[in-house]
Design an enzyme around this catalytic site. Structure first.
Site, PDB file in Angstrom:
ATOM      1  CD  GLU A 143      11.590 -11.679   0.941  1.00 47.31           C
ATOM      2  OE1 GLU A 143      12.777 -11.610   1.281  1.00 47.31           O
ATOM      3  OE2 GLU A 143      11.140 -12.492   0.099  1.00 47.31           O
ATOM      4  N   GLY A 165       0.837  -1.196   0.000  1.00 48.23           N
ATOM      5  CA  GLY A 165       0.000   0.000   0.000  1.00 48.23           C
ATOM      6  C   GLY A 165       0.862   1.231   0.000  1.00 48.23           C
ATOM      7  CG  ASP A 181      -3.652   7.408  16.940  1.00 50.80           C
ATOM      8  OD1 ASP A 181      -4.497   6.851  16.198  1.00 50.80           O
ATOM      9  OD2 ASP A 181      -3.490   7.102  18.139  1.00 50.80           O
TER      10      ASP A 181
END
Lengths: 230, 230
Positions: A116, A47, A85
């Site tokens: 990886e 992501g 947060d």
DNA sequence: GATAGATATTGTAATTTTTACGCTAAGGTG
DNA sequence: CACCTTAGCGTAAAAATTACAATATCTATC
């Protein structure tokens, strides 16, 4: 832009991908090991931040390709996470997406900040970076719902598969056991599996027939009001 | 923050609310008339920008209260929209949420940039501001799925209701007709409706019994593996 | 107070779907 | 050829779903 609006345009947005795969026995997901801060060395969902001029759908495929090498997949959006947060570098909201792939169709090529990339058994996933465990859980739940109402399971299997493999897939995703005879009856009654005429090779037992998913036939049935349900 | 990240922290984020209500006959949603640019004079879903230090869930209730006066509702997140040009003032991503209320429980008090707030029949909704028609459609679809698998319908009815009202609600949400006898049988068999002992007043026909949803009993059944399904 | 109008309430038979369950078939291995 | 392993199949019982119509109870009206 008016001044009082400026303070709102200070957030960032990211997408995170849950790529499900199936190796014949277990449901797996594709994780990367981060090679950068924050969470350097942690395993994480592939992501990254969405560019200011980039649509979400383009972003998902771009990011996944950059990090793992996988490209051109169809994703389903699942849930957006916005805890204040959740990201150490600032306010970053994120949306989780999932997709399904046949593991053997793809070669992993980690790059960018992915040191990886690896297929991990869903049940073996430990602590991930950020709130990725939460995102993963959400995607697993969505997958379990979707797999019962749409024939998405076939996207995880090779083009030719046995009924036993198909059943194993459902059992892996749903984490339950299914009755062999009832499962076969139900699936075959739906009439969108075609026999390929071939059977398994090189197995030391009675070889199973190989079937394929007949998408055309499925769409025809669907248009007539048929509802897939397992 | 590292320089190369700065350009990502230039987005804004908003939430939009689809508030479903039921008036005994039709499924309605709560819309506001915008009194400000952009889309001044357009009808829109109640929604606004999320503050940089605000969680999504707090944001949804704050915004809805500011615009319409409704407060303390439970929302379900549905979908996030991120088309690059969906907002004329800059890159604003938004997440759609829905909730269910009993219309008579709330008084509408439009304020902030809402010039007006009104309950509109779902079938009468015309062109809305931004991509709000898309968000609405997405929420309607989600509601139709959810209402079949969880007893959320009761949140739209007064505490005491008749079976006919309940059936009417399901018919309004699902846009289908249900058989009276079979519907009653099915719902009553589920065993979480309690007779109140009261009946309708001032109706010019045989008065119907009033029922209430027994949440405790429902939770008990659910914990025993019972699955709601209509 | 009789009648008409409106909605509420209830049961059953036929059909379909789901569930539970055990034996034989076909190939490979040693 | 005996054995091991997985494939493949059918049926009876139970449960769920569907289709369908007559009576009950109240108000309003004449």
């Amino acid at each position: 832009m008016q001044d009082h609006l400026q303070k709102y345009f200070t957030l960032a947005f990211s997408i995170d991908c849950v790529v499900f795969g199936f190796d014949g026995a277990d449901l797996k997901i594709l994780l990367i090991e981060r090679g950068e801060d924050p969470f350097d060395g942690f395993w994480a969902l592939p992501g990254d931040l969405v560019a200011p001029d980039e649509d979400l759908n383009s972003s998902v495929n771009r990011v996944l390709k950059e990090l793992t090498g996988l490209s051109d997949l169809f994703f389903e959006q699942v849930e957006t996470f916005g805890a204040v947060d959740r990201h150490p570098l600032g306010r970053v909201l994120t949306t989780g997406y999932y997709t399904l792939v046949k593991i053997s169709d793809y070669e992993l090529n980690p790059s960018s900040f992915a040191a990886e990339a690896r297929w991990i058994n869903v049940n073996d996933v430990k602590e991930l970076a950020f709130d990725h465990n939460q995102i993963l859980d959400s995607c697993i739940q969505r997958l379990q719902k979707s797999v019962r109402t749409r024939p998405i399971g076939f996207e995880l299997l090779p083009p030719h598969f046995t009924l036993t493999e198909l059943q194993g897939l459902y059992e892996a995703i749903l984490n339950i056991e299914l009755d062999i005879r009832n499962f076969r009856k139900k699936i075959l009654q739906m009439n969108f599996l075609k026999e390929t005429g071939q059977v398994q090779q090189n197995v030391s037992h009675r070889p199973a027939k190989l079937y394929q998913f007949d998408e055309e036939q499925y769409n025809l049935l669907k248009s007539k009001g048929f509802n897939f349900e397992v």
